[in-house]
Design an enzyme around this catalytic site. Structure first.
Site: not given
Length: 294
Positions: A88, A90, A177
């Site tokens: 991922d 963020d 993402s």
């Protein structure tokens, strides 16, 4: 991914039971003394040679009791000998939540952050939250370009070393993402990850740079999309074992038959108890992952 306060989760300070201090933002100074953790409401229990971590908020109220901070032999085997790792972006690879930062830059930070908290906590379908957040500030192409120039990505400590070591061990690295390619491309460039190894959303603009929306054909634009992306990656490359690393509910969703074989919850930026408790391995510092690779 979202801010702890807006998601209803208290800020915590947690230490892994290893020779180094795990990092959790905001940082504070607590110390290991005689195999015990000294600080606000933090303790260690030993059960069958396994350690569990009791995490606490600054005020002392308990917010988590985790027994998956030390990996099993099976988990270590999967991590060390896997074919690929999907990260991922963020609040995992990067310290910030991209859409929140862009919204703040465009003057709608608070409202968008509230939506982010609801989405990443799993209480709202991702596609609904994504559309709602973007509609609150409708970023133009020029605003996006200015943002990228003035706000370079802030990488999480240790991620560059981790990616380098994974690649050196022959493990292929991907970025998956719910954020936007325009903001993730610079991150991939820093980490040496090719564009074809990015699965993310795409902001759409008109001929005059006006905001038109986002590409809804991207699998990551909707709930369950990360699982679809992982399934595509495994099928296209013939990978037998793949690990998903992230902090949110959408990352955990990737762990399903045909998808990720293991989920590592990275809580070095944000801690979501419900997600952390389900992880095969909970880490607060990328050093744990780096050191385990040998």
């Amino acid at each position: 991914m979202e801010g702890l306060v807006s998601s209803g989760i208290n800020t915590v300070r947690v230490f892994s039971i290893t020779n180094h201090q795990s990092r959790f933002l905001p940082s504070s100074t607590l110390h290991l003394r005689n195999n015990s953790l000294c600080g606000f409401g933090i303790g260690v229990e030993k059960k069958n040679k396994q350690c569990s971590v009791v995490a606490a908020s600054v005020g002392g109220s308990k917010v988590g009791h985790f027994e998956n901070t030390l990996p099993s032999k099976e988990v270590l085997e999967l991590w060390r000998n896997g074919d690929a790792v999907c990260f991922d972006v963020d609040s995992t690879v990067c310290l910030d939540e991209g859409i929140d930062e862009l919204a703040e830059f465009c003057g709608a930070g608070k409202a968008v952050a509230e939506w982010t908290a609801r989405a990443m906590g799993g209480s709202v379908p991702f596609e609904e939250a994504l559309a709602a957040r973007l509609s609150l500030f409708n970023p133009s192409l020029s605003q996006l370009q200015n943002f990228l120039e003035q706000k370079p990505p802030r990488l999480s400590p240790g991620i560059e070393e981790l990616v380098q070591k994974l690649k050196a061990n022959g493990i292929v690295v991907y970025l998956i993402s719910g954020g936007f390619r325009q903001m993730i491309n610079p991150v991939a460039s820093i980490l040496g990850i090719p564009q074809e190894n990015i699965f993310a959303n795409q902001l759409l603009f008109g001929s005059s740079g006006e905001f038109l929306g986002f590409d809804k054909n991207e699998p990551t634009s909707r709930s369950g999309g990360k699982a679809v992306a992982v399934q595509q990656i495994k099928k296209a490359n013939g990978f037998k074992t793949l690990t998903m690393v992230g902090d949110g509910a959408t990352d955990f969703e990737a762990r399903k038959p045909g998808g990720a074989d293991m989920f590592v919850c990275y809580a070095g930026v944000q801690l979501r108890e419900s997600v952390a408790a389900k992880a095969d391995w909970l880490v607060f510092n990328f050093k744990d992952l780096i050191n385990s690779l040998g």
